[in-house]
Write a protein that holds these residues in place. Structure first.
Motif, PDB file in Angstrom:
ATOM      1  N   TYR A  54       0.828  -1.212   0.000  1.00  0.00           N
ATOM      2  CA  TYR A  54       0.000   0.000   0.000  1.00  0.00           C
ATOM      3  C   TYR A  54       0.862   1.261   0.000  1.00  0.00           C
ATOM      4  N   VAL A  55       0.222   2.342  -0.412  1.00  0.00           N
ATOM      5  CA  VAL A  55       0.806   3.682  -0.296  1.00  0.00           C
ATOM      6  C   VAL A  55      -0.142   4.504   0.563  1.00  0.00           C
ATOM      7  N   ASN A  56       0.415   5.155   1.561  1.00  0.00           N
ATOM      8  CA  ASN A  56      -0.391   6.029   2.429  1.00  0.00           C
ATOM      9  C   ASN A  56       0.107   7.449   2.272  1.00  0.00           C
ATOM     10  N   VAL A  57      -0.792   8.329   1.841  1.00  0.00           N
ATOM     11  CA  VAL A  57      -0.460   9.752   1.751  1.00  0.00           C
ATOM     12  C   VAL A  57      -1.143  10.438   2.927  1.00  0.00           C
ATOM     13  N   PRO A  58      -0.409  10.738   4.019  1.00  0.00           N
ATOM     14  CA  PRO A  58      -1.045  11.284   5.228  1.00  0.00           C
ATOM     15  C   PRO A  58      -1.583  12.694   5.005  1.00  0.00           C
ATOM     16  N   TYR A  59      -2.679  12.980   5.688  1.00  0.00           N
ATOM     17  CA  TYR A  59      -3.260  14.319   5.597  1.00  0.00           C
ATOM     18  C   TYR A  59      -2.291  15.371   6.130  1.00  0.00           C
ATOM     19  N   ALA A 113      -2.741   7.090 -12.033  1.00  0.00           N
ATOM     20  CA  ALA A 113      -1.673   6.117 -11.759  1.00  0.00           C
ATOM     21  C   ALA A 113      -2.271   4.720 -11.637  1.00  0.00           C
ATOM     22  N   SER A 114      -1.614   3.756 -12.301  1.00  0.00           N
ATOM     23  CA  SER A 114      -2.160   2.395 -12.333  1.00  0.00           C
ATOM     24  C   SER A 114      -1.326   1.404 -11.543  1.00  0.00           C
ATOM     25  N   THR A 115      -0.212   1.860 -10.971  1.00  0.00           N
ATOM     26  CA  THR A 115       0.614   0.985 -10.129  1.00  0.00           C
ATOM     27  C   THR A 115       0.922   1.715  -8.828  1.00  0.00           C
ATOM     28  N   LEU A 116       1.263   0.934  -7.808  1.00  0.00           N
ATOM     29  CA  LEU A 116       1.617   1.548  -6.528  1.00  0.00           C
ATOM     30  C   LEU A 116       2.876   2.392  -6.666  1.00  0.00           C
ATOM     31  N   GLU A 117       3.789   1.949  -7.510  1.00  0.00           N
ATOM     32  CA  GLU A 117       5.030   2.707  -7.709  1.00  0.00           C
ATOM     33  C   GLU A 117       4.718   4.078  -8.309  1.00  0.00           C
ATOM     34  N   ALA A 118       3.765   4.106  -9.223  1.00  0.00           N
ATOM     35  CA  ALA A 118       3.386   5.385  -9.844  1.00  0.00           C
ATOM     36  C   ALA A 118       2.691   6.290  -8.831  1.00  0.00           C
ATOM     37  N   ALA A 147       3.218   6.236  -5.566  1.00  0.00           N
ATOM     38  CA  ALA A 147       4.264   6.686  -4.649  1.00  0.00           C
ATOM     39  C   ALA A 147       5.066   7.830  -5.258  1.00  0.00           C
ATOM     40  N   GLN A 148       5.373   7.703  -6.564  1.00  0.00           N
ATOM     41  CA  GLN A 148       6.158   8.746  -7.233  1.00  0.00           C
ATOM     42  C   GLN A 148       5.359  10.044  -7.325  1.00  0.00           C
ATOM     43  N   ALA A 149       4.062   9.937  -7.616  1.00  0.00           N
ATOM     44  CA  ALA A 149       3.230  11.138  -7.774  1.00  0.00           C
ATOM     45  C   ALA A 149       3.020  11.878  -6.461  1.00  0.00           C
ATOM     46  N   THR A 150       3.086  11.152  -5.349  1.00  0.00           N
ATOM     47  CA  THR A 150       2.778  11.768  -4.044  1.00  0.00           C
ATOM     48  C   THR A 150       3.991  11.918  -3.132  1.00  0.00           C
ATOM     49  N   GLY A 151       5.130  11.417  -3.580  1.00  0.00           N
ATOM     50  CA  GLY A 151       6.330  11.529  -2.761  1.00  0.00           C
ATOM     51  C   GLY A 151       6.335  10.603  -1.561  1.00  0.00           C
ATOM     52  N   GLN A 152       5.650   9.469  -1.643  1.00  0.00           N
ATOM     53  CA  GLN A 152       5.583   8.501  -0.545  1.00  0.00           C
ATOM     54  C   GLN A 152       6.264   7.199  -0.944  1.00  0.00           C
ATOM     55  N   VAL A 170      -3.911   3.790  -1.144  1.00  0.00           N
ATOM     56  CA  VAL A 170      -4.103   2.985  -2.348  1.00  0.00           C
ATOM     57  C   VAL A 170      -3.449   1.644  -2.050  1.00  0.00           C
ATOM     58  N   ILE A 171      -4.180   0.532  -2.260  1.00  0.00           N
ATOM     59  CA  ILE A 171      -3.639  -0.775  -1.879  1.00  0.00           C
ATOM     60  C   ILE A 171      -3.676  -1.748  -3.047  1.00  0.00           C
ATOM     61  N   LYS A 172      -2.877  -2.801  -2.903  1.00  0.00           N
ATOM     62  CA  LYS A 172      -2.935  -3.954  -3.808  1.00  0.00           C
ATOM     63  C   LYS A 172      -2.839  -5.200  -2.937  1.00  0.00           C
ATOM     64  N   VAL A 173      -3.740  -6.147  -3.143  1.00  0.00           N
ATOM     65  CA  VAL A 173      -3.765  -7.372  -2.353  1.00  0.00           C
ATOM     66  C   VAL A 173      -2.732  -8.340  -2.910  1.00  0.00           C
ATOM     67  N   ASP A 174      -1.766  -8.719  -2.077  1.00  0.00           N
ATOM     68  CA  ASP A 174      -0.724  -9.661  -2.498  1.00  0.00           C
ATOM     69  C   ASP A 174      -1.183 -11.104  -2.329  1.00  0.00           C
ATOM     70  N   ASN A 175      -1.928 -11.371  -1.251  1.00  0.00           N
ATOM     71  CA  ASN A 175      -2.317 -12.759  -0.999  1.00  0.00           C
ATOM     72  C   ASN A 175      -3.464 -12.807   0.007  1.00  0.00           C
ATOM     73  N   ILE A 176      -4.414 -13.712  -0.207  1.00  0.00           N
ATOM     74  CA  ILE A 176      -5.477 -14.000   0.757  1.00  0.00           C
ATOM     75  C   ILE A 176      -5.415 -15.489   1.058  1.00  0.00           C
ATOM     76  N   SER A 177      -5.242 -15.816   2.342  1.00  0.00           N
ATOM     77  CA  SER A 177      -5.142 -17.211   2.742  1.00  0.00           C
ATOM     78  C   SER A 177      -6.110 -17.471   3.884  1.00  0.00           C
TER      79      SER A 177
END
Length: 711
Positions: free
Chosen positions: A209-214, A597-602, A604-609, A658-665
């Protein structure tokens, strides 16, 4: 003269008319104000209404007096706090009676006479009766309880308290129990739901995930207008309801004892030290205490060493007989302590007795000499071999111990509650002692034949005399605080002047929010009169014309704002919602930065996180490790759609995620037993649902509370 007479004649009708108009005005004004039984219900005794059912003040006060008498009879202190607690408890009881009475009638929930008898004398009697009528073997004596209740005489406080307060409370408690049981039994949890919950709760998720704090956006760049607050509150009305409240500010003027006051009391007590030391007999000690207005009366008895829990206990134990220690500060009193005597004494005693009364209005008609002759013959018979138990049954006037062979067990703490002559025999004597003593109490006089059966935990006990004086404010201190408060109130006739005088005098100003039902102001104490002033007399912006005495302070309040029942005003709601609105606006700015942005890396880059990870997130958890209580993020962590793509921006509590699920078990739960789980949950729900149903009914009811007009 003729001119004057003419004026008088022609003006007579004007004078009569003026008087008539004045009388009419007086009557109408009195009627409108309701003074002295006005024409328009000014003298209403309606304390409140519940769905149209009135609660009458006279009924309430009658019950209140009975409850207060009951508290006093049980030895509880009666002060403002106790009175307020009684009134609050009674109000809730009256509200529930008015609300639930109709419900019970509709459902046919009643308590029969037979059922009441079972409640009082059955296998599980009320705790009050169990305590009073349980014999030495631990068995509840239902017959004795029945006889005691039957012996209550109409019109006495005991009769009124028992039948007017205790029994109705017992019946209502039973009706409530039936109702809650009825509702509770209706609870059912299907097995499929429990199985589904177990499957879901076993799930674990890992996310990136990417967290952009208020906090990454300065508050100063975001403006929250009154219109923003109004719109937010209107969209969340259920969350921002308010009761009828008043907003106050107040200043205090301390009338607590000064150091000079404390020193004066210390000197007064010190000056009495020689007189207390010279007093050697009980009457002399009592005279010294009385002459010096001691707060602590003399207890002509002994206290066991193990029961001396005061701060200077070790010092007091070491005092020589006749020695005086002090003055020392004990609570709020300066105190002198004199060692009068010491002796060995048991902590508990078991004894038996036979009581022969005389001059007892409620007992047998017998003279002093006849009673003495009878007790002497009883003593002689027992010493000659007669059965003690048979003598008790045949002759004793103590109905409370007849069925126990005259036996009682007493702790040393009960010494002062017993007749002095009786207590001295059993506590100051020895095991095996047999003695006749005469007692004269307020309720009766009589002779006891006493036998000491056993004594336990014998240790040293001390007789101490205490001369104590409270540290109280002098007239000078009180008058100084009172005068300063009165002057402040006189010079602060509106809120603007109040604020100016606070600043001028460099006083501390305290805020307070109060409701009609409040008896206390946080940080101030019992403040009912201030609350009544705020609701009954004051208008917005007004300052009290006089100071209120609260504890050891003079208080001058000002009414800042009036909040009527309903949806919060912008002013009231702003402190509660401003940060939420500001965060919403910040969230919109952050979402714009994220763009498409369609990836977490994008992202993070757009928000500086940075892109971060969170592993082993439990489905039934309430927080995410290293993130916190972010329920929206937690829910998204189990959305399988986000295994193939990133989520849309999520407005969280501390920032935009913004999150992406890596695994659900899943983690199996081998101990899960659906039947046991079903039984446990239904039992828990059943226990809570009945109570909650009553609370829901109260919340849904239309309740008019007029208590502020009465007390």
């Amino acid at each position: 003269m003729s001119v004057i007479q003419t004026i008088r004649d022609k003006a007579a009708w004007i004078i009569i008319g003026a008087i008539a108009l004045a009388l009419v005005a007086f009557i109408v004004q009195d009627a409108l104000q309701g003074g002295g039984g006005g024409l328009f219900s000014g003298n209403s005794t309606t304390l409140g209404k519940v769905n149209g059912t009135s609660i009458d003040f006279r009924d309430f006060e009658q019950r209140y007096k009975m409850a207060e008498e009951n508290q006093r009879a049980q030895g509880y202190p009666i002060n403002d706090q106790t009175r307020n607690q009684i009134r609050e408890s009674l109000w809730n009881e009256f509200v529930e009676d008015a609300l639930m009475g109709k419900v019970y009638d509709k459902l046919g929930i009643t308590v029969s006479d037979k059922e009441l008898g079972d409640l009082l004398y059955g296998a599980n009697p009320p705790q009050m009766l169990r305590q009073q009528f349980t014999d030495s073997t631990g068995v509840f004596n239902a017959q004795m309880a029945y006889q005691a209740i039957r012996s209550l005489k109409k019109g006495t406080p005991q009769y009124n308290s028992f039948w007017g307060e205790y029994i109705p409370a017992l019946e209502k408690g039973r009706q409530r129990e039936k109702f809650t049981s009825l509702i509770g039994k209706s609870m059912y949890v299907p097995k499929w739901l429990l199985e589904k919950s177990n499957t879901e709760n076993s799930q674990r998720s890992s996310i990136s995930y990417v967290n952009v704090p208020y906090s990454s956006i300065s508050d100063s760049t975001v403006t929250v207008t009154d219109e923003d607050v109004r719109e937010y509150v209107n969209n969340h009305k259920e969350m921002y309801k308010q009761e009828n409240e008043r907003s106050l500010v107040y200043v205090t003027f301390d009338a607590a004892p000064s150091s000079a006051d404390s020193q004066a009391v210390y000197k007064t007590v010190s000056d009495a030290k020689d007189a207390l030391a010279a007093a050697n007999t009980v009457p002399e000690i009592q005279n010294v205490l009385a002459n010096n207005s001691s707060e602590t009366p003399f207890f002509d008895g002994y206290v066991l060493s193990s029961h001396m829990q005061m701060g200077n206990a070790d010092t007091l134990r070491k005092l020589a007989d006749g020695a005086v220690f002090g003055p020392y500060l004990d609570g709020g009193n300066y105190t002198l302590a004199k060692m009068v005597d010491r002796r060995s004494m048991p902590d508990s005693v078991k004894s038996r007795h036979i009581l022969i009364k005389f001059n007892d209005p409620q007992g047998p008609s017998r003279t002093d000499s006849a009673a003495k002759k009878l007790i002497d013959s009883i003593e002689a018979a027992i010493r000659g071999g007669a059965s003690f138990d048979s003598m008790v049954v045949k002759f004793s006037d103590d109905a409370g111990s007849k069925e126990k062979g005259g036996e009682y067990e007493f702790a040393s703490m009960q010494f002062s509650n017993l007749s002095k002559e009786f207590a001295e025999v059993i506590f100051y004597g020895n095991t095996g002692d047999k003695k006749v003593v005469k007692v004269e109490n307020q309720s009766y006089s009589g002779y006891h034949y006493i036998e000491v059966l056993s004594q336990k935990k014998i240790e040293t006990a001390y007789k101490l005399a205490y001369l104590s004086r409270p540290v109280v404010p002098s007239d000078e201190t009180v008058n100084g605080a009172s005068g300063a408060a009165a002057q402040f109130a006189a010079e602060s006739r509106n809120l603007k002047d109040f604020e100016a005088n606070v600043a001028k005098r460099k006083l501390n100003k305290f805020p307070a929010e109060v409701k009609e039902s409040d008896f206390m102001i946080m940080g101030l104490g019992e403040s009912r009169e201030i609350v009544r002033w705020a609701f009954n007399d004051a208008k917005k912006g007004e300052v009290a014309e006089h100071a209120f005495m609260v504890g050891d302070k003079y208080v001058v309040p000002a009414l800042v704002n009036v909040f009527e029942k309903g949806t919060m005003s912008v002013e009231k709601a702003r402190p509660l919602v401003e940060y939420k609105i500001r965060n919403n606006k910040k969230a919109e700015n952050i979402i714009k930065k994220i763009g498409n942005a369609s990836t977490l890396e994008a992202v993070a880059q757009a928000t500086g996180q940075q892109v971060l990870k969170a592993d082993s997130i439990a489905f039934n958890s309430t927080f995410i490790p290293n993130v916190g209580n972010e329920m929206k993020v937690l829910g998204a962590a189990f959305n399988k759609d986000y295994q193939t793509k990133i989520s849309a921006p999520i407005k969280g509590e501390i920032g935009v995620f913004v999150i992406k699920v890596d695994n659900i078990s899943a983690v199996p739960n081998p101990s899960f037993d659906v039947k046991t789980q079903q039984e446990n949950i239904q039992r828990q729900m059943g226990a809570m649902t009945g109570y909650r149903t009553i609370e829901v009914l109260k919340k849904a009811a239309t309740i008019k509370d007029n208590r502020i007009k009465f007390f």
